[in-house]
Structure formats: C-alpha cells, structure tokens
Design a protein around this motif. Sequence first.
Motif, PDB file in Angstrom:
ATOM      1  N   GLY A  34       0.787  -1.216   0.000  1.00 12.49           N
ATOM      2  CA  GLY A  34       0.000   0.000   0.000  1.00 12.49           C
ATOM      3  C   GLY A  34       0.821   1.268   0.000  1.00 12.49           C
ATOM      4  N   ILE A  35       0.100   2.372   0.166  1.00 16.66           N
ATOM      5  CA  ILE A  35       0.692   3.704   0.181  1.00 16.66           C
ATOM      6  C   ILE A  35       0.382   4.364   1.521  1.00 16.66           C
ATOM      7  CG2 ILE A  35       0.683   5.993  -0.900  1.00 16.66           C
ATOM      8  CD1 ILE A  35      -0.241   4.647  -3.474  1.00 16.66           C
ATOM      9  N   ILE A  36       1.370   4.991   2.112  1.00 15.51           N
ATOM     10  CA  ILE A  36       1.208   5.730   3.368  1.00 15.51           C
ATOM     11  C   ILE A  36       1.455   7.209   3.078  1.00 15.51           C
ATOM     12  CG2 ILE A  36       2.005   6.024   5.741  1.00 15.51           C
ATOM     13  CD1 ILE A  36       2.977   3.138   5.697  1.00 15.51           C
ATOM     14  N   ILE A  37       0.473   8.047   3.404  1.00 16.50           N
ATOM     15  CA  ILE A  37       0.562   9.484   3.117  1.00 16.50           C
ATOM     16  C   ILE A  37       0.639  10.262   4.430  1.00 16.50           C
ATOM     17  CG2 ILE A  37      -0.562  11.447   2.000  1.00 16.50           C
ATOM     18  CD1 ILE A  37      -2.064   9.394   0.239  1.00 16.50           C
ATOM     19  N   ASP A  38       1.673  11.053   4.555  1.00 12.16           N
ATOM     20  CA  ASP A  38       1.838  11.923   5.723  1.00 12.16           C
ATOM     21  C   ASP A  38       0.858  13.088   5.601  1.00 12.16           C
ATOM     22  OD1 ASP A  38       2.641  13.689   7.696  1.00 12.16           O
ATOM     23  OD2 ASP A  38       4.771  13.505   7.295  1.00 12.16           O
ATOM     24  N   ILE A  39      -0.059  13.215   6.567  1.00 13.77           N
ATOM     25  CA  ILE A  39      -1.086  14.264   6.496  1.00 13.77           C
ATOM     26  C   ILE A  39      -0.878  15.315   7.599  1.00 13.77           C
ATOM     27  CG2 ILE A  39      -2.813  12.834   5.354  1.00 13.77           C
ATOM     28  CD1 ILE A  39      -4.106  12.363   8.092  1.00 13.77           C
ATOM     29  N   THR A  40       0.374  15.474   8.012  1.00 13.59           N
ATOM     30  CA  THR A  40       0.679  16.448   9.066  1.00 13.59           C
ATOM     31  C   THR A  40       0.224  17.850   8.687  1.00 13.59           C
ATOM     32  OG1 THR A  40       2.607  15.148   9.763  1.00 13.59           O
ATOM     33  CG2 THR A  40       2.509  17.445  10.473  1.00 13.59           C
ATOM     34  N   GLU A  41       0.548  18.289   7.464  1.00  8.85           N
ATOM     35  CA  GLU A  41       0.203  19.642   7.039  1.00  8.85           C
ATOM     36  C   GLU A  41      -1.306  19.824   6.960  1.00  8.85           C
ATOM     37  OE1 GLU A  41       2.251  22.165   6.830  1.00  8.85           O
ATOM     38  OE2 GLU A  41       3.796  20.770   7.499  1.00  8.85           O
TER      39      GLU A  41
END
Length: 366
Positions: free
Chosen positions: A133-140
């Motif tokens: 899968g894909i892991i997306i950093d959503i900090t912003e």
Amino acid sequence: PASINLIIDISSRKRAEQALQESEKRFHELTDLLPQIIYEADADGNLIYANRIAFDRFGYTEEDFKHGLNVRQMFAQDDLERVSADFRTMIEGKGGQEHKGEYMALRKDGSTFPVTIHSSPIVVNGRITGLRGIIIDITERKRAEVAIRQMNKKLNLLSVITRHDITNQLTMLVGFLQILEMKQPDSLTNEYFQKAKTAAERISDTIRFTKEYENLGVHAPFWQDCHTLVETAAKDAQLGSVTMKNDLPAGFEVFADPLIVKVFFNLIDNALRYGGKITTIRFSAEESDGDHIVVCEDDGIGISAVEKEKIFDRGFGKNTGLGLFLAREILDITGITIRETGEEGKGARFEIMVPKGMWRMAEKGS
C-alpha cells in the motif's frame, strides 16, 4: 566405470532472471522518486519492501530493515490495536480489495505524525500472502484543519460579541422610539416613527439570521429522514386551519447539514405567510434520472414568473427576505439545489433536487 555428463542450457532461465532483476531495479528506482511511502508486508506484518522516503519519514535505516521491521512497530500505542485488527481483517480476506484508514504513525525516536494508509492484499495462487500500500503523511493537512477551526472559533466569538452589543443598543433604540412616539401625536411624525420601528425590526431580524447563519457548515452533514424532518418542522409552524400532508416515504434519507430542518420550516412558513387563503401544504417525493426530488406544494396564489429566482436572493421579499436564501445556502453544502416551479394562481411548488449519492432508502431497523 562409465560416466554420463548431462549438460543443460540454462541461457533462457538466466535471461529471465536478469530481466526480472532489471524490472525490480526500475521499480525500486521509480518508487524511490515518489513523495508517498510505498510498502509491502507479509502475512505476519514483517516489512518486505519500503521505498527510500519510508526510512526518512520513520527515522529507520536500511540496516534496521535488514534486521527485520514489523508494521506494528511503526504505529502509536493508542492506535496499535486498531491497526492490528484492520491488518488481520485484510489478511483474512474480509476487508475487500482496498482498505483506507487514518492512524497515528510512530517514528524510531518515539515522535508521532498522522497518516492515511491505502492498502490492498497481495494474492499469490489465490491465497493472500501479505499487504501492499501507500502511506501518506497528512501532518500539514491536520495543521491546516486546526488553524481553520481556531479561525472559525475566533470569528464566531467576534460574531457573538458583536451581535450581543448591537442587540442591547437596538433594544434601547426601540424603547426610546416608543417613548417619543407617545409624546408626538400628530400623524406625520407618527408615520416617521413607524418607519423607524420597521427599520429597527429589520435590523433585529438580520441579527437573528446571522446567529443561524454562523452555525451553517459548523457540524458535519449526516443522513436524515425527510419524513421526520417535515414532522419536526410542522410542530413549530402556526398551521391554524391549514392541513399538512406529509407523503414523504419513511426511510427516505438525505445527506445534509444538520440545519436542513430549517429548510422545511421555512418552506412551510413561506406558504403560510404568502400563500393567501391556502388550505393545504403537501410534501412528496419524485424520482428523475437517478436523482430524487422533494416537493413542497400548496394551493395558494403561487409566485409570479419574474419572482421565481429572485425569492432566493438575500433581502428579497415582503418580510426579511432571508428564509429562502438561508434554505438554499443550507442545501448547497452537500450539492442539493432548490427551485420554484409552480404556476401563478394555482399555488407554489418548491422542488428540492437531491443528486445521486446524497439520498438513500434506509433499511428498516437501521
């Protein structure tokens, strides 16, 4: 003793192996260029592959990877149970072809950051052997959401303070006008006092409207039963001798802002105020090309052709001109529209157009 030497040409196998190695190299080079984290894990959660940015974001080294990393090491303790349950569901083939989840990821140094993960099962010979899968950093994105909430909180506070101060001053103004009116008996002066009082009442109505409008979009939309919404709205309306017919089917739900009940109330109130000698207000539902239409119609005097669009403009109308404007704004949040299609002299007919995906028929007991 005799010996037999067997020579097998493995050139084709070697070429296939080389082609596979080159293909894997190209794949790794491409994934290393991606801004998102790419991963593969076996059925036990052990990482089989991760691209370069994965190590940067999580703070691990390739040496750590060689010694073995498990996906469970990469999530905060509070989310670990949910991550494990979701992982297990996918491995057991119960999660469908794709799973999306939002979790708190854990770096090697113990710090955390929010992520969204899109995962799908790895299937070999009909058997699920792991996940990729894909892991997306959503900090912003999370920071932006917090900033927006803070901004809305401050704007709402400013609105409350301003409305409170204006309301206090307006109450004083109306009181002074009433005192002066009693001391000025001549008809000409009285006319001006009446106009001043009307203006003050309009200001008061506008202030009440701002209180309602500031709540628009504050709470997330959810599924709501239209039949129940009409019943709720009708209880607050002054129907008198007017008959209310609620022919909306039970279980017919729309996905809308929580304030949608005001839409139904405003439609009822609009009919009572401007419909003339109406006897009946009726709500019903129709279907058109996959969309659903909620209809509100009465047997009053109707609306002229030149006013059909203007009635939804802010400030238009005999009263405050805010009711139908607010109704349109509430519906617009989830892509629902409203229009008036009645015939003048035969009654008003409002059609609420609910697009596909924004309506459903709820199952009994749901």
